[in-house]
Design a protein around this motif. Structure first.
Motif, PDB file in Angstrom:
ATOM      1  N   HIS A 297       0.816  -1.215   0.000  1.00  0.00           N
ATOM      2  CA  HIS A 297       0.000   0.000   0.000  1.00  0.00           C
ATOM      3  C   HIS A 297       0.848   1.264   0.000  1.00  0.00           C
ATOM      4  CE1 HIS A 297      -3.725   2.180   0.523  1.00  0.00           C
ATOM      5  NE2 HIS A 297      -3.220   2.814   1.553  1.00  0.00           N
ATOM      6  N   PHE A 298       1.896   1.291   0.831  1.00  0.00           N
ATOM      7  CA  PHE A 298       2.675   2.512   0.992  1.00  0.00           C
ATOM      8  C   PHE A 298       3.904   2.582   0.078  1.00  0.00           C
ATOM      9  CE2 PHE A 298       0.434   2.335   5.094  1.00  0.00           C
ATOM     10  CZ  PHE A 298      -0.141   3.595   5.067  1.00  0.00           C
ATOM     11  N   GLN A 299       4.372   1.453  -0.428  1.00  0.00           N
ATOM     12  CA  GLN A 299       5.516   1.469  -1.336  1.00  0.00           C
ATOM     13  C   GLN A 299       5.102   1.229  -2.789  1.00  0.00           C
ATOM     14  OE1 GLN A 299       8.833  -1.009  -0.202  1.00  0.00           O
ATOM     15  NE2 GLN A 299       8.494  -0.690   1.984  1.00  0.00           N
ATOM     16  N   GLY A 300       3.839   0.793  -2.988  1.00  0.00           N
ATOM     17  CA  GLY A 300       3.422   0.428  -4.332  1.00  0.00           C
ATOM     18  C   GLY A 300       4.093  -0.848  -4.796  1.00  0.00           C
ATOM     19  N   ALA A 301       4.519  -1.705  -3.830  1.00  0.00           N
ATOM     20  CA  ALA A 301       5.233  -2.936  -4.169  1.00  0.00           C
ATOM     21  C   ALA A 301       4.245  -4.038  -4.527  1.00  0.00           C
ATOM     22  CB  ALA A 301       6.118  -3.382  -3.000  1.00  0.00           C
ATOM     23  N   LYS A 302       4.627  -4.872  -5.474  1.00  0.00           N
ATOM     24  CA  LYS A 302       3.799  -6.009  -5.896  1.00  0.00           C
ATOM     25  C   LYS A 302       4.216  -7.247  -5.110  1.00  0.00           C
ATOM     26  CE  LYS A 302       2.807  -9.011  -9.852  1.00  0.00           C
ATOM     27  NZ  LYS A 302       1.369  -9.049  -9.584  1.00  0.00           N
ATOM     28  N   LEU A 303       3.226  -8.002  -4.622  1.00  0.00           N
ATOM     29  CA  LEU A 303       3.520  -9.266  -3.949  1.00  0.00           C
ATOM     30  C   LEU A 303       3.933 -10.277  -5.019  1.00  0.00           C
ATOM     31  CD1 LEU A 303       3.630 -11.019  -1.454  1.00  0.00           C
ATOM     32  CD2 LEU A 303       1.200 -11.507  -1.750  1.00  0.00           C
ATOM     33  N   TYR A 304       5.220 -10.626  -5.054  1.00  0.00           N
ATOM     34  CA  TYR A 304       5.764 -11.440  -6.141  1.00  0.00           C
ATOM     35  C   TYR A 304       5.615 -12.936  -5.865  1.00  0.00           C
ATOM     36  CZ  TYR A 304       9.015 -13.043  -9.740  1.00  0.00           C
ATOM     37  OH  TYR A 304       9.573 -13.670 -10.818  1.00  0.00           O
TER      38      TYR A 304
END
Length: 484
Positions: A297-304
Motif C-alpha cells: 500500500h505505501f511502497q506500491g510494491a507487488k507481492l511477487y
C-alpha cells in the motif's frame, strides 16, 4: 466520544464475549442436567420385586417375620406371572418392596456431563483471553467517554452555581431595601444623619467586597478555563487515532506512526529484511501478511511470491487477503523440490534486478525445516537475503520458529550479519498456542538513529490482514488503493 471505528470494534468484542458467556452457560446447565441420571454408575436393567416366603396363617397368634434368608428378589414381571399361575406360590409369598430399574446408561451420562463442563471451561477461558487481548481498546474508549462526560458535568455545575449565587444576592438586596425603608421612616433627624453615614460606609465596604468577589470570580473562571483546556487536551490524546494532525496525511499512516514510537511505520516503509519468529500460534504468518499489505500500500510494491510448504493450508487463513494479488506460490503440500526452485528463481532475480525496477515483495515461510529438507539450497538463502534484495528493490519477509542456525536454514557464522542486516520481531503465544499480540523487536533504529534491541511491542487491534484491507477499501485511506 471515542472514534467510531474503535467503538464498533468494542461492540464486536462485547458481542463475542456475550456469545461465549451464553454458550458457556448452556454447557454448564447441560452438564448439571446430565448429572441427575448420572449418580448411579452401576444400573440395573429391569424392575425388581422383593418378597418373603411366609405362609399366611389366619387363625394363629404366632407371628412370622420376613428377615434374613426369607427375603428374596426377583424380576417384577416374573414374580407377578408366577403368582398368577401358581396358587401355592401366591399363598406362601408376601410381597415386599418394589424396586424400580435404574438407568443403565448412568456412566455415559456422567461422561457427557464432564464433557459439557470441560467445554464451558474452555469457552470461559477463550472469552477471558479475548478480553485480555483487547483490554487496551475497551479501557481507552471508556476513558475517553468518561473524560467528555466529566467535562460537560463540570461546565453545567459551574453555570448552576453562578445562577444560584446571583438569585440569592438579588433576594437579599430586595429584603434589605424594604427593611431599610421602614426603619428610615421611624428615625429622628439625628438618627437619619447617623444612618446616612453608616450607609455611606457600608456602601464603600460593599463596593470593596464586590470588587473582591469579582476578582475571585475572575480567578475561578480562569481556573475553570484552564481545567477545561486540560480536559480537552486529555480527550484529544485519548482519541488521537481518529484525529489527523496534518490534513494531507492519511489516517492509516498517522495510526502507524503514532503506535509505540512508529516502529510499524518503519517496517511498512523500510526495505530491510524482516525475520518473524516465535512459537506455534504466535500470529507469525498473519503478521507477515499484514506487513506485505502495508508495504504494497505505501511502497506500491507487488507481492511477487510466497514460498510455503503449507500454502495449501494457509491459503484460506493467513494468506487469504494476499491470494487476490496472484503471487507465485511455491512448495504447497510439502513439495520441497518446488520450494528449492523458488530459491533458484530468487538467486537469478536478485542478480538481474536493480533499484530502478518496481519494488516487489517475497515471503519465505518454514525456514525451520528447510535446512533438513533441502540443505544444499537452504544454506544459500539467508546469506543472499542479507546481501542481495536491497539492491534488487525487493522486500523480503522470513518466518521461522527460532533464530538458531538450524532455524535459519542451517547457516553458520552469520549471527553478526543477521543482527546488522535484518529486523527481528519475536511474537509470543500462550500455552494454548493462541497469539498474545505482543513480543520483542530487535534491529530497529529509532528517529534519533539509535539501534534498539529487545524493545517490548504490541500489535494493535486493527493490525489484522482483513481489517487492513477493509480500512483501505472503504475509503478510510487517502493514499493510493491496494495494489499488491
Amino acid at each position: 466520544m471515542p472514534q467510531k471505528y474503535l467503538e464498533l470494534q468494542e461492540q464486536q468484542i462485547v458481542q463475542r464475549l456475550r456469545r461465549n458467556t451464553l454458550a458457556a452457560g448452556f454447557c454448564t446447565l447441560t452438564g448439571f442436567t446430565l448429572l441427575i441420571p448420572a449418580f448411579s454408575v452401576e444400573g440395573t436393567k429391569f424392575d425388581y420385586q422383593t418378597f418373603c416366603f411366609q405362609p399366611q396363617i389366619v387363625y394363629s397368634t404366632e407371628h412370622y417375620y420376613c428377615t434374613g434368608s426369607k427375603i428374596r428378589r426377583g424380576i417384577a414381571w416374573r414374580v407377578a406371572l408366577e403368582g398368577a399361575n401358581n396358587q401355592e406360590f401366591k399363598d406362601k409369598v408376601t410381597l415386599l418392596k418394589f424396586l424400580r430399574a435404574q438407568n443403565p446408561h448412568a456412566g455415559l451420562y456422567g461422561l457427557g456431563s464432564a464433557a459439557f463442563f470441560s467445554a464451558a471451561f474452555l469457552l470461559f477461558s477463550h472469552g477471558t483471553e479475548q478480553l485480555e487481548a483487547n483490554l487496551d481498546l475497551v479501557v481507552g474508549n471508556k476513558k475517553a467517554l468518561i473524560q467528555e462526560r466529566s467535562l460537560e458535568q463540570m461546565k453545567h455545575l459551574s453555570v448552576q452555581t453562578l445562577k444560584t449565587q446571583q438569585e440569592e444576592g438579588f433576594i437579599k438586596e430586595a429584603m434589605n431595601r424594604d427593611h431599610g425603608t421602614v426603619l428610615y421612616e421611624l428615625m429622628s433627624e439625628g438618627e437619619k444623619r447617623l444612618a446616612a453615614e453608616e450607609a455611606n460606609q457600608a456602601k464603600q465596604l460593599t463596593e470593596a467586597d464586590f470588587e473582591l468577589k469579582k476578582a475571585t470570580l475572575n480567578a475561578q473562571t480562569a481556573e475553570q478555563l484552564e481545567q477545561e483546556i486540560k480536559h480537552r487536551i486529555e480527550v484529544e490524546k485519548l482519541r488521537k487515532s481518529s484525529d489527523i494532525k496534518d490534513s494531507n496525511q492519511p489516517q492509516l499512516e498517522f495510526m502507524l506512526k503514532e503506535h509505540e514510537d512508529g516502529w510499524l511505520w518503519t517496517l511498512a516503509k523500510g526495505k530491510m529484511p524482516i525475520i518473524l519468529y516465535g512459537k506455534q500460534g504466535a500470529y507469525k504468518s498473519y503478521t507477515a501478511a499484514s506487513l506485505a499489505l502495508l508495504k504494497s500500500h505505501f511502497q506500491g510494491a507487488k507481492l511477487y511470491s510466497i514460498s510455503d510448504p503449507h500454502a495449501h493450508q494457509n491459503k484460506d487463513t493467513a494468506w487469504k487477503e494476499l491470494i487476490p494479488s496472484e503471487p507465485d506460490i511455491k512448495g504447497s503440500h510439502e513439495n520441497w523440490e518446488d520450494y528449492g526452485e523458488s530459491i533458484d528463481n530468487a538467486k537469478e532475480r536478485w542478480s538481474m534486478r536493480t533499484l530502478n525496477d518496481d519494488p516487489i515483495i517475497s515471503i519465505w515461510d518454514e525456514l525451520t525445516t528447510m535446512g533438513m529438507e533441502i540443505p544444499d539450497k537452504s544454506i544459500i538463502l539467508m546469506p543472499k537475503v542479507i546481501s542481495a534484495p536491497r539492491k534488487a528493490n525487493e522486500n523480503v519477509i522470513c518466518i521461522t520458529h527460532s533464530l538458531t542456525n538450524a532455524g535459519l536454514g542451517g547457516v553458520e557464522g552469520m549471527s553478526e550479519a543477521i543482527k546488522e542486516g535484518t529486523i527481528r520481531l519475536k511474537l509470543k503465544a500462550n500455552g494454548f498456542q493462541q497469539p498474545l499480540f505482543k513480543g520483542e523487536l530487535s534491529g530497529w533504529t529509532d528517529n534519533e538513529g539509535n539501534d534498539i534491541n529487545d524493545k517490548p511491542v504490541t500489535l494493535p487491534p486493527w493490525f489484522r490482514p482483513d481489517q487492513l484491507v477493509q480500512m483501505m477499501s472503504e475509503g478510510l485511506e487517502q493514499s493510493a488503493p491496494l495494489s499488491c
